[in-house]
Motif scaffolding. Structure first.
Motif, PDB file in Angstrom:
ATOM      1  N   ARG A   1      -1.540  10.918  -4.914  1.00  0.00           N
ATOM      2  CA  ARG A   1      -2.491   9.911  -5.394  1.00  0.00           C
ATOM      3  C   ARG A   1      -2.415   8.712  -4.476  1.00  0.00           C
ATOM      4  O   ARG A   1      -3.470   8.223  -4.246  1.00  0.00           O
ATOM      5  CB  ARG A   1      -2.461   9.330  -6.798  1.00  0.00           C
ATOM      6  CG  ARG A   1      -2.665  10.676  -7.665  1.00  0.00           C
ATOM      7  CD  ARG A   1      -2.829  10.211  -9.006  1.00  0.00           C
ATOM      8  NE  ARG A   1      -3.630   9.247  -9.380  1.00  0.00           N
ATOM      9  CZ  ARG A   1      -4.908   9.485  -9.766  1.00  0.00           C
ATOM     10  NH1 ARG A   1      -5.357  10.624  -9.690  1.00  0.00           N
ATOM     11  NH2 ARG A   1      -5.752   8.388  -9.978  1.00  0.00           N
ATOM     12  N   GLU A   2      -1.208   8.079  -4.131  1.00  0.00           N
ATOM     13  CA  GLU A   2      -1.286   6.889  -3.023  1.00  0.00           C
ATOM     14  C   GLU A   2      -1.861   7.372  -1.883  1.00  0.00           C
ATOM     15  O   GLU A   2      -2.577   6.582  -1.197  1.00  0.00           O
ATOM     16  CB  GLU A   2       0.304   6.606  -2.956  1.00  0.00           C
ATOM     17  CG  GLU A   2       0.369   5.225  -2.040  1.00  0.00           C
ATOM     18  CD  GLU A   2       1.788   4.688  -2.034  1.00  0.00           C
ATOM     19  OE1 GLU A   2       2.307   3.822  -2.966  1.00  0.00           O
ATOM     20  OE2 GLU A   2       2.695   5.462  -1.348  1.00  0.00           O
ATOM     21  N   ARG A   3      -1.573   8.284  -1.261  1.00  0.00           N
ATOM     22  CA  ARG A   3      -2.244   8.963   0.044  1.00  0.00           C
ATOM     23  C   ARG A   3      -3.761   8.914  -0.159  1.00  0.00           C
ATOM     24  O   ARG A   3      -4.514   8.324   0.790  1.00  0.00           O
ATOM     25  CB  ARG A   3      -1.672  10.465   0.376  1.00  0.00           C
ATOM     26  CG  ARG A   3      -2.030  10.803   1.843  1.00  0.00           C
ATOM     27  CD  ARG A   3      -1.440  12.228   1.970  1.00  0.00           C
ATOM     28  NE  ARG A   3      -0.038  12.468   1.535  1.00  0.00           N
ATOM     29  CZ  ARG A   3       1.105  12.234   2.120  1.00  0.00           C
ATOM     30  NH1 ARG A   3       1.080  11.608   3.178  1.00  0.00           N
ATOM     31  NH2 ARG A   3       2.136  12.524   1.467  1.00  0.00           N
TER      32      ARG A   3
ATOM     33  N   SER B   1      -5.312   5.654 -12.157  1.00  0.00           N
ATOM     34  CA  SER B   1      -3.733   5.599 -11.964  1.00  0.00           C
ATOM     35  C   SER B   1      -3.480   4.546 -13.129  1.00  0.00           C
ATOM     36  O   SER B   1      -2.302   4.707 -13.683  1.00  0.00           O
ATOM     37  CB  SER B   1      -3.475   4.928 -10.561  1.00  0.00           C
ATOM     38  OG  SER B   1      -3.715   5.960  -9.653  1.00  0.00           O
TER      39      SER B   1
ATOM     40  N   LEU C   1      -1.317   0.711  -8.529  1.00  0.00           N
ATOM     41  CA  LEU C   1      -0.770   1.146  -7.270  1.00  0.00           C
ATOM     42  C   LEU C   1       0.573   2.165  -7.685  1.00  0.00           C
ATOM     43  O   LEU C   1       1.159   2.467  -7.024  1.00  0.00           O
ATOM     44  CB  LEU C   1      -0.303   0.158  -6.572  1.00  0.00           C
ATOM     45  CG  LEU C   1      -1.511  -0.942  -5.998  1.00  0.00           C
ATOM     46  CD1 LEU C   1      -0.793  -1.953  -5.153  1.00  0.00           C
ATOM     47  CD2 LEU C   1      -2.315   0.008  -5.311  1.00  0.00           C
TER      48      LEU C   1
ATOM     49  N   ASN D   1      -5.270   5.421  -0.236  1.00  0.00           N
ATOM     50  CA  ASN D   1      -5.430   4.662   1.054  1.00  0.00           C
ATOM     51  C   ASN D   1      -6.220   5.251   2.035  1.00  0.00           C
ATOM     52  O   ASN D   1      -7.045   4.653   2.785  1.00  0.00           O
ATOM     53  CB  ASN D   1      -3.747   4.507   1.347  1.00  0.00           C
ATOM     54  CG  ASN D   1      -3.044   3.530   0.886  1.00  0.00           C
ATOM     55  OD1 ASN D   1      -3.244   2.464   1.146  1.00  0.00           O
ATOM     56  ND2 ASN D   1      -1.855   4.016   0.238  1.00  0.00           N
TER      57      ASN D   1
ATOM     58  N   TRP E   1       1.980   7.850   3.266  1.00  0.00           N
ATOM     59  CA  TRP E   1       0.577   8.186   3.445  1.00  0.00           C
ATOM     60  C   TRP E   1       0.303   7.929   5.006  1.00  0.00           C
ATOM     61  O   TRP E   1      -0.528   8.265   5.894  1.00  0.00           O
ATOM     62  CB  TRP E   1      -0.186   7.338   2.922  1.00  0.00           C
ATOM     63  CG  TRP E   1      -0.558   6.009   3.035  1.00  0.00           C
ATOM     64  CD1 TRP E   1       0.192   5.189   2.553  1.00  0.00           C
ATOM     65  CD2 TRP E   1      -1.230   5.402   3.916  1.00  0.00           C
ATOM     66  NE1 TRP E   1       0.163   3.829   2.804  1.00  0.00           N
ATOM     67  CE2 TRP E   1      -0.994   3.869   3.716  1.00  0.00           C
ATOM     68  CE3 TRP E   1      -2.444   5.791   4.593  1.00  0.00           C
ATOM     69  CZ2 TRP E   1      -1.685   2.876   4.387  1.00  0.00           C
ATOM     70  CZ3 TRP E   1      -3.071   4.655   5.470  1.00  0.00           C
ATOM     71  CH2 TRP E   1      -2.566   3.402   5.437  1.00  0.00           C
TER      72      TRP E   1
ATOM     73  N   ASP F   1       0.792  -1.134  -0.019  1.00  0.00           N
ATOM     74  CA  ASP F   1       0.005  -0.049  -0.021  1.00  0.00           C
ATOM     75  C   ASP F   1       0.845   1.414   0.006  1.00  0.00           C
ATOM     76  O   ASP F   1       0.390   2.292  -0.180  1.00  0.00           O
ATOM     77  CB  ASP F   1      -0.864  -0.082   1.283  1.00  0.00           C
ATOM     78  CG  ASP F   1      -0.290  -0.150   2.420  1.00  0.00           C
ATOM     79  OD1 ASP F   1       0.914   0.100   2.530  1.00  0.00           O
ATOM     80  OD2 ASP F   1      -1.046  -0.413   3.668  1.00  0.00           O
ATOM     81  N   THR F   2       2.195   1.044   0.325  1.00  0.00           N
ATOM     82  CA  THR F   2       3.104   2.092   0.253  1.00  0.00           C
ATOM     83  C   THR F   2       3.918   2.219  -1.031  1.00  0.00           C
ATOM     84  O   THR F   2       5.294   2.612  -0.719  1.00  0.00           O
ATOM     85  CB  THR F   2       3.649   2.515   1.624  1.00  0.00           C
ATOM     86  OG1 THR F   2       2.789   2.082   2.758  1.00  0.00           O
ATOM     87  CG2 THR F   2       4.345   3.627   1.902  1.00  0.00           C
ATOM     88  N   THR F   3       3.830   1.631  -1.940  1.00  0.00           N
ATOM     89  CA  THR F   3       4.867   1.269  -2.886  1.00  0.00           C
ATOM     90  C   THR F   3       5.607   2.706  -3.465  1.00  0.00           C
ATOM     91  O   THR F   3       6.788   2.641  -3.720  1.00  0.00           O
ATOM     92  CB  THR F   3       4.326   0.398  -4.184  1.00  0.00           C
ATOM     93  OG1 THR F   3       5.455   0.318  -5.031  1.00  0.00           O
ATOM     94  CG2 THR F   3       3.114   1.215  -4.781  1.00  0.00           C
ATOM     95  N   VAL F   4       4.699   3.804  -3.871  1.00  0.00           N
ATOM     96  CA  VAL F   4       5.267   4.648  -4.500  1.00  0.00           C
ATOM     97  C   VAL F   4       6.164   5.402  -3.084  1.00  0.00           C
ATOM     98  O   VAL F   4       7.483   5.790  -3.528  1.00  0.00           O
ATOM     99  CB  VAL F   4       4.234   5.872  -4.620  1.00  0.00           C
ATOM    100  CG1 VAL F   4       4.757   7.147  -4.793  1.00  0.00           C
ATOM    101  CG2 VAL F   4       3.413   5.116  -5.766  1.00  0.00           C
TER     102      VAL F   4
END
Length: 519
Positions: free
Chosen positions: A257-259, A294, A302, A262, A456, A222-225
């Motif tokens: 966008r990741e933030r 995305s 992701l 999630n 995030w 969930d935090t790949t970026v």
């Protein structure tokens, strides 16, 4: 740069955020921690450096408003063991990090009260330390007998234990939770994690530095970026590489966008845990649409492997820019409507308010960080405290709450969604033209670098040591730190005095990473 009350010579690491490193003595190791605490600072990470270095070093990273400080302590041997002074008396959140370092590297904290194994569940011998192995070595381990973990027992009339996990009813990562309760009231919770330990830090030493970002991006899915960026920042620091401006803006676009992705997922799940299935349905729809765009723009739902050393994998065009802007407008409209529904729903607020409260004083003493920390008055956000491009020109608004309960953590998520939508719009409108990547030249000599990014969930940190050679640099040590290390122990306190059925709701309000901590 100096830590108040401590006479040390610091070297600045070439990074977009202020990070310094220095070597300390045994006497200075604990006094440095005390000086940071007295100055209002925090512990960021504790880990053992490369065990191939003689003598090996124990490392700690601290945070003040001036930046991050990476301190290294050359270790001594006592009775055949590498030892260093315990930090837990100054920073309680050091306990599990020190226990993990003992399991992985065979370094032990002198005076520590809790010496139980953390990552070694009995699957490898007690005298085997994975990070002492040569990078190319694959040791054959004899079968060992699994041992029962010595949980702390709570005694008294009517006290009973409830064991939950490590296998759970949902499709989630494994973790064991041992409740001591009277009736449904929780007196104590103790966690047993480490079930998703994969040997990532040993594997990093077997990869080429330019390739290891792919593994970093898989530490916590969930935090790949965030992980890809923080690893690349550390590598760019070690190689003194400055990425093009447009690349930095595109990285921030993906991070925000990741933030949002999630937060949308969490807001729906929190509604569902409070029996408000409508919230889950609506936020799941929004998150799915967000991930599909995305995929359309960046090639992956992701955005995995989109951040690479020296920049980003690819640029966006005008049509994609317009698509992202349009989606921001549509999502903000729906989220504001859902915010009003959540706020007006009496049953939902009854479940959220006062549940799982972490007071600001407790949060400060235990080192609670990230969005959970900001819900308990811990005003730390790298995008505001140490802004780098493009955050340095966008004046990020930090959101904080003071009640420290589930309702506060929900409110922080809503506020951060709105702020990230604003940031994304500014990025898309103001992003400069130019290259999106540059070559990264690995140095022939040994070097080190660090990365520090506000993911995030909270602060991500990477400490990277490169071993130079005539042919090619290689990774001597790479430590990846997730904010879940700080926040998992606080969850044990947040549930105290609440009822057992509220645990899923409290747990989801933190939404911590198993994989990111277990490595």
């Amino acid at each position: 740069m100096q830590i108040p009350g401590l006479d040390l010579e610091f070297d600045a690491l070439p990074a977009p955020v202020p990070i310094w490193n220095a070597q300390v003595s045994f006497a200075q190791w604990q006094s440095a921690a005390t000086a940071v605490r007295d100055a209002g600072g925090r512990l960021l990470a504790v880990w053992a450096g490369s065990m191939a270095q003689k003598p090996p070093c124990m490392c700690a990273a601290y945070v003040t408003l001036d930046g991050a400080f990476w301190l290294s302590l050359p270790l001594n041997q006592q009775e055949g063991r590498w030892v260093y002074p315990d930090l837990a008396a100054v920073f309680p959140d050091a306990v599990r990090m020190q226990r993990a370092a003992a399991d992985l590297s065979g370094v032990f904290a002198l005076g520590a009260h809790d010496m139980r194994a953390w990552l070694n569940h009995g699957a490898w011998p007690q005298d085997h330390f994975p990070l002492q192995q040569d990078p190319g070595q694959l040791p054959l381990l004899a079968a060992t007998e699994l041992v029962n973990y010595p949980f702390v027992r709570v005694e008294g009339d009517g006290v009973h234990e409830i064991a939950v996990g490590p296998v759970h009813a949902g499709i989630i990562e494994p973790g064991h939770f041992r409740f001591s309760a009277v009736g449904e009231k929780v007196l104590r919770l103790e966690q047993r994690l480490g079930y998703t330990h994969k040997g990532i830090e040993h594997r990093m030493t077997q990869l080429a530095p330019l390739d290891a970002c792919r593994l970093a991006g898989r530490v916590s899915g969930d935090t790949t970026v965030g992980y890809a960026w923080v690893y690349c920042m550390a590598l760019e620091s070690a190689t003194q590489t400055t990425v093009p401006e447009r690349a930095a803006w595109l990285r921030a676009l993906m991070l925000e966008r990741e933030r949002i992705a999630n937060h949308l997922g969490d807001l729906g799940a929190l509604g569902n845990d409070a029996a408000f299935a409508f919230g889950l349905a609506q936020f799941s729809r929004l998150r799915e649409d967000w991930l599909r765009v995305s995929k359309q723009v960046f090639g992956h739902r992701l955005m995995m492997d989109c951040i690479v050393p020296g920049g980003v994998q690819s640029d966006i065009n005008v049509a994609q820019r317009e698509l992202l802007l349009q989606q921001c407008e549509a999502v903000e409209k729906d989220v504001r409507s859902l915010f009003n529904i959540y706020e007006a729903h009496a049953g939902l607020q009854d479940r959220f308010m006062t549940t799982g409260r972490v007071s600001p004083a407790l949060a400060a003493s235990l080192g609670l960080t990230g969005l959970a920390g900001r819900a308990s008055s811990q005003s730390w956000d790298l995008r505001c405290d140490q802004p780098w491009l493009p955050y340095s020109v966008m004046q990020v608004a930090m959101t904080t709450q003071h009640n420290g309960d589930v309702a506060a953590r929900v409110a922080v998520r809503f506020d951060e969604v709105f702020e990230s939508l604003r940031l994304i719009r500014r990025i898309l409108v103001e992003m400069p033209l130019g290259d999106v990547a540059c070559p990264v030249q690995l140095p022939p000599q040994a070097s080190c670098g660090a990365g520090w990014v506000e993911g995030w969930r909270g602060e991500l940190f990477v400490a990277l040591e490169l071993a130079g050679s005539d042919q090619m640099s290689r990774i001597r040590r790479c430590h990846l730190h997730d904010p879940s290390w700080q926040n998992w122990p606080v969850l044990e306190h947040a549930i105290m005095g609440n009822i057992v059925p509220d645990f899923p709701l409290i747990n989801k309000s933190f939404n911590l990473s198993y994989s990111g901590q277990d490595l």
